[in-house]
Write a protein that holds these residues in place. Sequence first.
Motif, mmCIF file in Angstrom:
data_model
loop_
_atom_site.group_PDB
_atom_site.id
_atom_site.type_symbol
_atom_site.label_atom_id
_atom_site.label_comp_id
_atom_site.label_asym_id
_atom_site.label_seq_id
_atom_site.Cartn_x
_atom_site.Cartn_y
_atom_site.Cartn_z
ATOM 1 N N CYS A 1 0.842 -1.190 0.000
ATOM 2 C CA CYS A 1 0.000 0.000 0.000
ATOM 3 C C CYS A 1 0.884 1.249 0.000
ATOM 4 C CB CYS A 1 -0.912 0.002 1.232
ATOM 5 S SG CYS A 1 -1.925 1.496 1.401
ATOM 6 N N GLU A 2 0.581 2.182 -0.884
ATOM 7 C CA GLU A 2 1.399 3.385 -0.982
ATOM 8 C C GLU A 2 1.182 4.364 0.171
ATOM 9 O OE1 GLU A 2 -0.616 6.540 -3.933
ATOM 10 O OE2 GLU A 2 -0.206 4.622 -4.897
ATOM 11 N N VAL A 3 0.140 4.152 0.975
ATOM 12 C CA VAL A 3 -0.109 5.038 2.113
ATOM 13 C C VAL A 3 0.500 4.484 3.394
ATOM 14 C CG1 VAL A 3 -1.895 6.059 3.596
ATOM 15 C CG2 VAL A 3 -2.192 6.048 1.117
ATOM 16 N N CYS A 4 0.148 3.259 3.746
ATOM 17 C CA CYS A 4 0.565 2.721 5.048
ATOM 18 C C CYS A 4 1.718 1.732 4.965
ATOM 19 C CB CYS A 4 -0.622 2.076 5.756
ATOM 20 S SG CYS A 4 -1.201 0.546 4.994
ATOM 21 N N GLY A 5 2.053 1.273 3.749
ATOM 22 C CA GLY A 5 3.167 0.349 3.588
ATOM 23 C C GLY A 5 2.838 -1.106 3.865
ATOM 24 N N ASN A 6 1.571 -1.416 4.129
ATOM 25 C CA ASN A 6 1.168 -2.789 4.404
ATOM 26 C C ASN A 6 1.315 -3.644 3.147
ATOM 27 O OD1 ASN A 6 0.075 -5.000 5.767
ATOM 28 N ND2 ASN A 6 -2.029 -4.394 5.330
ATOM 29 N N ASP A 7 1.938 -4.792 3.288
ATOM 30 C CA ASP A 7 2.088 -5.753 2.199
ATOM 31 C C ASP A 7 0.936 -6.744 2.325
ATOM 32 O OD1 ASP A 7 3.019 -7.261 0.134
ATOM 33 O OD2 ASP A 7 4.876 -7.885 1.117
#
Length: 87
Positions: free
Chosen positions: A4-10
Motif C-alpha cells: 500500500c502506498e499510504v501505510c506500507g502494508n504488504d
Amino acid sequence: MSVCEVCGNDYAMSFEVHAQGAVHVFDSFECAIHAMSPVCEHCGVKISGHGVEADGRFYCCAHCARGEGVDSSLIRDHADTGRLAQA
C-alpha cells in the motif's frame, strides 16, 4: 502481494486504482480515500462522497460552499431537498 502506498502494508488483497494516467496501490478504501480524496475548501474534511464543486473548488456540502460565498442558487444537495419540495 502489493504494498500500500499510504501505510506500507504488504497485503494479499490489495487493489489498484487507475486515475489520470497513474496507477495507485492500496490495501483498504481508507487508505485510498486518504490519498486521493479532495479536501473541502471550507472545513478541511476529506471528501469521500459526491461533494460540491464550484469554480474549480471542492466542498464537502452546500453548507460549506455557501460559507465560502458560493451563490446558493447554484448549489443543490440532499440538505436542500425538503426546502425545494415545499416551494
